[in-house]
Design an enzyme around this catalytic site. Sequence first.
Site, short mmCIF file in Angstrom:
data_model
loop_
_atom_site.label_atom_id
_atom_site.label_comp_id
_atom_site.label_asym_id
_atom_site.label_seq_id
_atom_site.Cartn_x
_atom_site.Cartn_y
_atom_site.Cartn_z
N ASN A 197 -0.55 1.33 5.89
CA ASN A 197 0.41 0.55 5.11
C ASN A 197 1.16 -0.34 6.08
O ASN A 197 1.72 0.15 7.07
CB ASN A 197 1.38 1.50 4.39
CG ASN A 197 2.53 0.77 3.69
OD1 ASN A 197 3.63 1.30 3.59
ND2 ASN A 197 2.31 -0.44 3.22
N GLY A 198 1.17 -1.63 5.79
CA GLY A 198 1.85 -2.58 6.67
C GLY A 198 0.90 -3.67 7.08
O GLY A 198 -0.25 -3.71 6.60
N CYS A 208 0.81 -1.21 0.00
CA CYS A 208 0.00 0.00 0.00
C CYS A 208 0.84 1.26 0.00
O CYS A 208 2.00 1.25 0.39
CB CYS A 208 -0.87 0.08 1.26
SG CYS A 208 -1.87 -1.35 1.57
N TYR A 252 13.54 -3.01 -4.01
CA TYR A 252 12.56 -3.10 -5.09
C TYR A 252 11.38 -2.15 -4.98
O TYR A 252 10.96 -1.54 -5.96
CB TYR A 252 12.00 -4.53 -5.17
CG TYR A 252 10.77 -4.65 -6.05
CD1 TYR A 252 10.89 -4.67 -7.44
CD2 TYR A 252 9.49 -4.73 -5.50
CE1 TYR A 252 9.76 -4.77 -8.25
CE2 TYR A 252 8.36 -4.82 -6.31
CZ TYR A 252 8.51 -4.85 -7.68
OH TYR A 252 7.40 -4.94 -8.48
N GLY A 307 0.53 0.20 -5.14
CA GLY A 307 -0.70 -0.58 -5.12
C GLY A 307 -1.60 -0.15 -6.26
O GLY A 307 -1.87 1.03 -6.40
P1 AMP Z 1 9.04 -14.14 -10.03
O1 AMP Z 1 10.40 -14.61 -9.65
O2 AMP Z 1 8.53 -14.68 -11.31
O3 AMP Z 1 8.04 -14.36 -8.92
O4 AMP Z 1 9.10 -12.57 -10.26
C1 AMP Z 1 10.13 -11.82 -9.78
C2 AMP Z 1 9.92 -10.40 -10.25
O5 AMP Z 1 8.83 -9.81 -9.55
C3 AMP Z 1 11.15 -9.56 -9.96
O6 AMP Z 1 11.58 -9.03 -11.20
C4 AMP Z 1 10.70 -8.43 -9.08
O7 AMP Z 1 11.03 -7.21 -9.67
C5 AMP Z 1 9.19 -8.56 -8.98
N1 AMP Z 1 8.75 -8.57 -7.57
C6 AMP Z 1 9.44 -8.99 -6.51
N2 AMP Z 1 8.71 -8.88 -5.38
C7 AMP Z 1 7.54 -8.35 -5.74
C8 AMP Z 1 6.36 -7.96 -5.02
N3 AMP Z 1 6.27 -8.11 -3.70
N4 AMP Z 1 5.33 -7.43 -5.72
C9 AMP Z 1 5.40 -7.30 -7.05
N5 AMP Z 1 6.49 -7.63 -7.79
C10 AMP Z 1 7.55 -8.17 -7.15
#
Ligand code: AMP
Length: 476
Positions: free
Chosen positions: A111-112, A11, A258, A37
């Site tokens: 958020n959290g 969020c 990220y 989000g």
């Molecule tokens: P996967 O290994 O197919 O699950 O996807 C990994 C990718 O998802 C990576 O490139 C990250 O940039 C992205 N990612 C990692 N954690 C999250 C998250 N919590 N929410 C959305 N995307 C994520």
Amino acid sequence: MTATDKFRDECGVFAIFAHPEAEKLAYLGLHALQHRGQESAGIVTSDGMSLHAHKAMGLVADIFTEEVLAPLHGTLAIGHTRYSTAGDSALLNAQPILVQSNKGMMAVAHNGNLVNAQDIRHRLEAMGSIFQTNSDTEVIVHLIALSREHTLPEAMADSLRRVEGAFSLVMISPDRIFAARDPRGFRPLAMGRIPAQPGMKHDTIVFASETCAFDLIGATYERDVKPGELVVVGPEGVTSHFYAPAQEQSSCIFEHVYFSRPDSFVFGRSVDKSREMLGRQLAREAPAEADIVVPVPDSGVSAAMGYAGESGIPFRFGLIRNHYVGRTFIEPSQSVRDFGVKLKLNPIRSLLEGKRVVLIDDSIVRGTTSRKIVRMIRSAGAKEVHMRVSCPPTISPCYYGVDTPSKSQLIAANKSVEEIREYIGADSLVYLSLEGMKKACGDGEKTTYCTACYTGKYPTDIVDVEEIQPAAVIKR
Ligand code: AMP
């Protein structure tokens, strides 16, 4: 997992006090926080007397048209943007949560994730409380309403002392804005200021999950809300209350790896700087004999720049991202291999053909994305693909507000690095070390970090990790 089972949300929150167009600035603030989000968004405003709310499924810019914003006109506002998995009850769980209580009208955006929300909820329900949502945030609202304290700030402080886990939250009453962070400071919350607007007695005070929201509305970043602090902004000005002593800091390192935007300051530190340092550290720890460094856009870009800078290998945008991928699309009846990833990314054959490529991404979660991207780069003619990841293997789920899946779906919880390399089809695979990641993000400088998703060591009591799966907790 369905939305009703879901208890982990990603969020963004925003709040603004004393601005003649609070609703419009809240809209812009949420727009800047959209990456946190994309499922639903909401704004609650105050005209000084009463609260007005609108929330809906979808993206901020689609929800808040001129017609929707007009009746929300006010001088105070809070907003929320939320991601969770899709499902029919999702709108019910959209925030802010607005209630009429014995302490007056109020709304909260969070958020959290609270780790003892279910516990408290069961006890409150046994006492007769009726919950409207599946959201852990609603627990806070009930606790405030039930508090024996008479004023809203005291009731809020009383409630926050009873919840455990991660919360950066903003709250609104007809004449006040509240902003609070949990005593460990898991999630970010920054405070900013705009000089007093014509007709306003006070400077405009704003709060946001990330400072990129301030840039858009012309606010200056002042400071972070401190762990254990409740900031109250009202006719009396800005007052700070420490409702609980700060504990050892456990700020989420994944915000730097990220989640946050690179143009934000998070936990008092530039996210872009952290990402570049992550890439530089990765180049030192995991060099590769290669011709070009290629990021997985957008998440791997800053780290790839760092890797290229440190290694001297040229940085090239070998994958182009289509930014207009919507939620619905028409798939050809004859299934196309890796269709989902191809919709979003396309390789530049003329750059990749015959090259040894270092491919940089911020993280591997399930491994399915990396597998498809490696295949895509090879099919564009690359000779070798050396995958480098700017964080350690993700081995444990997050209980503090990042949507990592359960252990069974985390590839690194179930396979060795060599097995993962084989699965994704890379010539080599190296993750950044834990120490390297902490150093790159300035651990111990402005904050210390929670790294539970990489270590399985949780800073709060999580009795049995696999037992606290969403379905087990929420289905009754
Ligand atoms: P996967 O290994 O197919 O699950 O996807 C990994 C990718 O998802 C990576 O490139 C990250 O940039 C992205 N990612 C990692 N954690 C999250 C998250 N919590 N929410 C959305 N995307 C994520």
